[in-house]
Design an enzyme around this catalytic site. Sequence first.
Site, PDB file in Angstrom:
ATOM      1  CG  ASN A 183      -4.059   8.763  -6.903  1.00 27.07           C
ATOM      2  OD1 ASN A 183      -4.913   9.630  -6.752  1.00 27.07           O
ATOM      3  ND2 ASN A 183      -4.342   7.591  -7.422  1.00 27.07           N
TER       4      ASN A 183
ATOM      5  N   PRO B 243      -8.766   5.217  -1.974  1.00 31.86           N
ATOM      6  CG  PRO B 243      -8.818   7.093  -0.578  1.00 31.86           C
ATOM      7  CD  PRO B 243      -7.890   6.225  -1.378  1.00 31.86           C
TER       8      PRO B 243
ATOM      9  N   GLY C 292      -6.617   3.830  -8.453  1.00 34.01           N
ATOM     10  CA  GLY C 292      -8.048   4.028  -8.256  1.00 34.01           C
ATOM     11  C   GLY C 292      -8.885   3.324  -9.301  1.00 34.01           C
TER      12      GLY C 292
ATOM     13  CB  CYS D  91     -13.571  15.089  -2.150  1.00 33.61           C
ATOM     14  SG  CYS D  91     -15.172  14.757  -2.883  1.00 33.61           S
TER      15      CYS D  91
HETATM   16  C1  LIG Z   1     -15.889   6.924  -7.868  1.00 37.12           C
HETATM   17  C2  LIG Z   1     -14.737   7.576  -7.151  1.00 37.12           C
HETATM   18  C3  LIG Z   1     -14.835   7.825  -5.801  1.00 37.12           C
HETATM   19  C4  LIG Z   1     -13.765   8.431  -5.105  1.00 37.12           C
HETATM   20  N1  LIG Z   1     -13.857   8.607  -3.756  1.00 37.12           N
HETATM   21  C5  LIG Z   1     -12.784   9.088  -3.066  1.00 37.12           C
HETATM   22  C6  LIG Z   1     -12.796   9.154  -1.641  1.00 37.12           C
HETATM   23  O1  LIG Z   1     -13.755   8.733  -0.970  1.00 37.12           O
HETATM   24  N2  LIG Z   1     -11.692   9.670  -1.046  1.00 37.12           N
HETATM   25  C7  LIG Z   1     -10.589  10.096  -1.736  1.00 37.12           C
HETATM   26  O2  LIG Z   1      -9.624  10.561  -1.148  1.00 37.12           O
HETATM   27  N3  LIG Z   1     -10.556  10.031  -3.094  1.00 37.12           N
HETATM   28  C8  LIG Z   1     -11.614   9.517  -3.763  1.00 37.12           C
HETATM   29  N4  LIG Z   1     -11.531   9.375  -5.117  1.00 37.12           N
HETATM   30  C9  LIG Z   1     -10.271   9.731  -5.826  1.00 37.12           C
HETATM   31  C10 LIG Z   1      -9.359   8.500  -5.953  1.00 37.12           C
HETATM   32  O3  LIG Z   1      -8.919   8.067  -4.681  1.00 37.12           O
HETATM   33  C11 LIG Z   1      -8.127   8.803  -6.819  1.00 37.12           C
HETATM   34  O4  LIG Z   1      -7.405   9.858  -6.216  1.00 37.12           O
HETATM   35  C12 LIG Z   1      -8.492   9.230  -8.234  1.00 37.12           C
HETATM   36  O5  LIG Z   1      -9.482   8.373  -8.781  1.00 37.12           O
HETATM   37  C13 LIG Z   1      -7.259   9.236  -9.163  1.00 37.12           C
HETATM   38  O6  LIG Z   1      -6.689   7.953  -9.256  1.00 37.12           O
HETATM   39  P1  LIG Z   1      -6.959   7.004 -10.547  1.00 37.12           P
HETATM   40  O7  LIG Z   1      -6.606   7.817 -11.766  1.00 37.12           O
HETATM   41  O8  LIG Z   1      -6.079   5.816 -10.344  1.00 37.12           O
HETATM   42  O9  LIG Z   1      -8.420   6.667 -10.539  1.00 37.12           O
HETATM   43  C14 LIG Z   1     -12.595   8.803  -5.814  1.00 37.12           C
HETATM   44  C15 LIG Z   1     -12.514   8.562  -7.181  1.00 37.12           C
HETATM   45  C16 LIG Z   1     -13.557   7.946  -7.857  1.00 37.12           C
HETATM   46  C17 LIG Z   1     -13.423   7.672  -9.349  1.00 37.12           C
END
Ligand SMILES: Cc1cc2nc3c(=O)[nH]c(=O)nc-3n(C[C@H](O)[C@H](O)[C@H](O)COP(=O)(O)O)c2cc1C
Length: 345
Positions: A218, A33, A242, A118
């Site tokens: 993740n 998300p 993500g 978050c």
């Molecule tokens: C722009 C942005 C918005 C995000 N919004 C949420 C969110 O609404 N809910 C959530 O649980 N995590 C949110 N995250 C965290 C991601 O779900 C994920 O845990 C995090 O980016 C690490 O994964 P990645 O390294 O593959 O990006 C957000 C991350 C980014 C970069």
Amino acid sequence: MSPDQFSEPKQIQMQPDFYIANIPIFGRLILAPMDGLSDPSFRWITRKLGSAYSISEFINTLDYTVQRHYQGNRLRFRQAERPFGFQLLDNDPARMAAVAASMEADFHPDFFDINMGCSTHRVLTRGAGAGLMRSPELVGKCFRAVKAAVSVPVTGKMRLGIDENSLNYREVAEIAVENGCAAMALHSRTAKMSYSGEVRWEPIAELKRLLPIPVIGNGDLVTTEKARAMLDQTSCDAVMIGRVSKINPWIFSWRNREDVSPAEVWQLASYQLTEMIRTYPEGAAIFAFRKFFKAYLGPYGIGGQAMRQLLTIREETDFWTAFEALFQGLSVDTKAPNPWFDESA
Ligand SMILES: Cc1cc2nc3c(=O)[nH]c(=O)nc-3n(C[C@H](O)[C@H](O)[C@H](O)COP(=O)(O)O)c2cc1C
């Protein structure tokens, strides 16, 4: 048109990879998300490419109670996106439960997810998101209250803890499970680390050994090889992807970006923009699409001037003309049939 551009129709695979409570899950890659990115159009695209289920951008239940109408796009999902879950962000168990009950009655999601990850300052200081991890007891109350208010499973997404001095992911995960959590995703960093620094894989393996529910790893899975390695080395049930999905949504089909042709990028991007224009309020789609097209065009070294021009266009027709011209410059036949528009694909 490439026949294997989309993942196999899910019905063909008879055995689910795992279950979230009674929900069969087909596939081990899931779009994480992301506020401002995992909107209905992008989620749908990643589902067609192979993401196993969908979670909404976080829904701030405090806002929901007073200004639900502002959250229109966040509450939309396609029936074909199921299994679909709404993610709740708050630290008030009673309010979360009341909102979840109302959302279930109105929208019938397949599950709810509680945000414990978050790490933005405003959310943390309010005690929501990763701020919830400061109080495992409150985490337990949130899960218990939401679980009692709805008839569908409740999952969670958490971090390692607030900082190095409070790595309480085991305690938080266990109390969540005791109070009804049906699957746990771990962004394996602390809140203090935000989005940088090393993602630790051992805590994911540890939770998998410890918990009787599916565990989803993740953090920084930027290639198919890394996703495969996390699955293999931690034995987690699935991984969430993500930020890199903005550059490479094809990762959900187990493809790295260098294996994707410019024609495929055009086909996906033009479908996404069409969908966004169809579903966003007048004039808002181009703005929201900017983050994506910059990422999609990134590998082609499009000059600063052309990119700057595209970034300043506000009018949809002008944008389409300039956008299409860029792909024509990459020798893409932009008028060729586009399989993304074939809804049976
Ligand atoms: C722009 C942005 C918005 C995000 N919004 C949420 C969110 O609404 N809910 C959530 O649980 N995590 C949110 N995250 C965290 C991601 O779900 C994920 O845990 C995090 O980016 C690490 O994964 P990645 O390294 O593959 O990006 C957000 C991350 C980014 C970069």
